[in-house]
Design an enzyme around this catalytic site. Structure first.
Site, mmCIF file in Angstrom:
data_model
loop_
_atom_site.group_PDB
_atom_site.id
_atom_site.type_symbol
_atom_site.label_atom_id
_atom_site.label_comp_id
_atom_site.label_asym_id
_atom_site.label_seq_id
_atom_site.Cartn_x
_atom_site.Cartn_y
_atom_site.Cartn_z
ATOM 1 N NE ARG A 37 3.304 -15.521 -7.515
ATOM 2 C CZ ARG A 37 2.475 -15.871 -8.472
ATOM 3 N NH1 ARG A 37 1.514 -15.063 -8.849
ATOM 4 N NH2 ARG A 37 2.608 -17.024 -9.090
ATOM 5 C CE LYS A 201 -9.276 -29.862 -17.779
ATOM 6 N NZ LYS A 201 -9.255 -28.540 -18.404
ATOM 7 N N GLY A 353 1.375 -22.943 -7.390
ATOM 8 C CA GLY A 353 -0.049 -23.150 -7.622
ATOM 9 C C GLY A 353 -0.788 -23.657 -6.397
ATOM 10 N N GLY A 376 2.736 -22.453 -13.122
ATOM 11 C CA GLY A 376 2.894 -22.758 -14.545
ATOM 12 C C GLY A 376 4.360 -22.881 -14.927
HETATM 13 P P1 AMP Z 1 -4.819 -28.251 -11.606
HETATM 14 O O1 AMP Z 1 -5.219 -26.849 -11.879
HETATM 15 O O2 AMP Z 1 -4.854 -29.148 -12.807
HETATM 16 O O3 AMP Z 1 -3.540 -28.377 -10.811
HETATM 17 O O4 AMP Z 1 -5.955 -28.847 -10.675
HETATM 18 C C1 AMP Z 1 -6.269 -28.327 -9.418
HETATM 19 C C2 AMP Z 1 -7.700 -28.620 -9.148
HETATM 20 O O5 AMP Z 1 -7.912 -30.018 -9.224
HETATM 21 C C3 AMP Z 1 -8.170 -28.204 -7.779
HETATM 22 O O6 AMP Z 1 -9.054 -27.132 -7.929
HETATM 23 C C4 AMP Z 1 -8.863 -29.438 -7.242
HETATM 24 O O7 AMP Z 1 -10.118 -29.152 -6.661
HETATM 25 C C5 AMP Z 1 -9.064 -30.283 -8.485
HETATM 26 N N1 AMP Z 1 -9.175 -31.723 -8.175
HETATM 27 C C6 AMP Z 1 -8.329 -32.468 -7.487
HETATM 28 N N2 AMP Z 1 -8.800 -33.716 -7.350
HETATM 29 C C7 AMP Z 1 -9.995 -33.752 -7.963
HETATM 30 C C8 AMP Z 1 -10.963 -34.767 -8.143
HETATM 31 N N3 AMP Z 1 -10.807 -36.001 -7.655
HETATM 32 N N4 AMP Z 1 -12.075 -34.442 -8.838
HETATM 33 C C9 AMP Z 1 -12.245 -33.209 -9.322
HETATM 34 N N5 AMP Z 1 -11.354 -32.203 -9.178
HETATM 35 C C10 AMP Z 1 -10.240 -32.480 -8.512
#
Ligand code: AMP
Length: 396
Positions: A37, A201, A353, A376
């Protein structure tokens, strides 16, 4: 192209220019561990310096929650920035950000000189877009330049509030570049256009999925969010991540994809384990996952399926890892996707991210067309939302 006043449209010689940068960098024991950054901010800063602007830089760092937290001081950034710019960046150490040090240093600036204010989130009003702090910031400068794409999706004093009290408001080169790349990809893509979404999620990516289904030729879903889709297809997913409230939504999205002729790909096999632990024994599950197993990465058939779907893509946008890539045994799917992207002759855009970190850590950074500095912000852009930080700049 972004129709906002840019640093090419302003006269800065002899003027004090407040530049909102995104210096929200990871620190460990006072040392910056990733300076992407800082480097990304340099083109705008060098341009303003070379034209004789008197620069007052500001940024937030972490979440000090409205009070001084010494471990979140921007002092180390001033030191590193001085080295990168090859000139002194004077640090104004005021706990209330715009205090006697900042005012005196701003007053004393000469053409082409640079100073940095303390962490804007030391002030409570910052994240509430309050008037008093916005006025304080604006009182230091004649012109405001926003180059902090990473916070463009937030309306805070240092990127939005301040613009009400400055005479001229422009965006910097980084902001322009980010919006141009993301905007072109989404609104005017070379086709086939493939989007890859992953991460934990569904709920945090609802609007992105919905918006992208109107734009892409293929949507690939991996990561933890894929299991809600698999469950919606009637598969057993064991103890994998599930957002039961979003099963209907997942079904709706699958129907929407079909209706619009969009290919929607979800995993056909997964790497499963009985524990959320890198040392847990793993196996590949095809079809149903056993009740005591959880899916932690996409399997080999899925990696091949996704790579094939990417093969003739001309535009790719990727946001979110394919598995728990922080653990080496579940990083293979994310690595495979990064590898597939690195080999493409296409515009490849990584939406900040975790996916940006993964691509950089794996050494594929220079193989991508654009790696966003804002997770984000790029996500909200992909949702089709207007970013308040961009909207606040003057129109061209
Ligand atoms: P996000 O912040 O929603 O982009 O999610 C990123 C996070 O999703 C990372 O820390 C990953 O470890 C987690 N992640 C990815 N795949 C899985 C999975 N199959 N089960 C649990 N966590 C996951």
């Amino acid at each position: 192209m972004l129709n906002k006043k840019s640093v090419d449209d302003i006269q800065v010689k002899g003027k004090r220019v407040l530049v909102r940068c995104d210096f929200n960098v990871p620190l460990q024991d006072g040392k910056i561990t990733d300076e992407v950054r800082l480097v990304a901010a340099l083109p705008t800063l060098k341009k303003l310096i070379s034209e004789g602007g008197r620069l007052i830089l500001c940024s937030h760092l972490g979440k000090p929650k409205g009070e001084p937290v010494p471990s979140l001081s921007l002092a180390p950034v001033a030191v590193r920035l001085s080295e990168l710019l090859e000139q002194e960046v004077k640090f104004a150490a005021d706990d209330n950000v715009v205090g006697p040090n900042a005012k005196a240093a701003a007053e004393a600036l000469k053409d082409g000189e640079v100073m940095l204010l303390e962490n804007t989130r030391y002030r409570k009003e910052e994240t509430k877009n309050g008037e008093e702090f916005s006025k304080d910031l604006a009182s230091l400068a004649d012109i405001f330049v926003d180059d902090a794409f990473g916070t463009a999706h937030r309306a805070h004093c240092s990127n939005v509030g301040v613009t009400k009290f400055t005479k001229e408001n422009a965006v910097g080169y980084l902001m322009q570049k980010e919006i141009d790349f993301l905007g072109n990809a989404v609104n005017n893509p070379a086709r086939p256009f493939v989007a890859i979404l992953g991460g934990s999620k569904v709920s945090s990516k609802i609007s992105v999925i919905n918006n992208l289904l109107d734009k892409v030729d293929t949507l690939i879903i991996g990561g933890g969010m894929a299991y809600t889709f698999m469950k919606a297809q009637g598969k057993e997913i064991g103890t994998s991540l599930l957002e039961a409230d979003y099963l209907d939504y997942a079904k709706e999205m699958m129907e929407k994809a079909e209706k619009q002729g969009v290919k929607l790909l979800i995993p056909v096999d997964t790497v499963v384990a009985k524990e959320f632990n890198n040392d847990a024994p793993t196996r590949i599950a095809e079809g149903d996952i056993q009740p005591d197993e959880m899916g932690l990465d996409i399997g080999p058939k899925t990696r091949a399926l996704f790579a094939e779907a990417l093969q003739d893509a001309k535009t790719v946008v990727w946001n979110g890892p394919m598995g728990v890539f922080e653990m080496s045994n579940f990083a293979g799917g994310t690595i495979a996707v990064a590898q597939a992207l690195a080999e493409l002759d296409a515009t490849t855009i990584i939406g900040g991210g975790d996916s940006a970190a993964a691509v950089n850590q794996l050494g594929f950074g220079d193989k991508m067309t654009h790696i966003s500095t804002g997770g984000g912000a790029s996500l909200e852009f992909l949702e089709g939302k207007e970013l308040p930080g961009v909207a606040a700049a003057d129109d061209k």
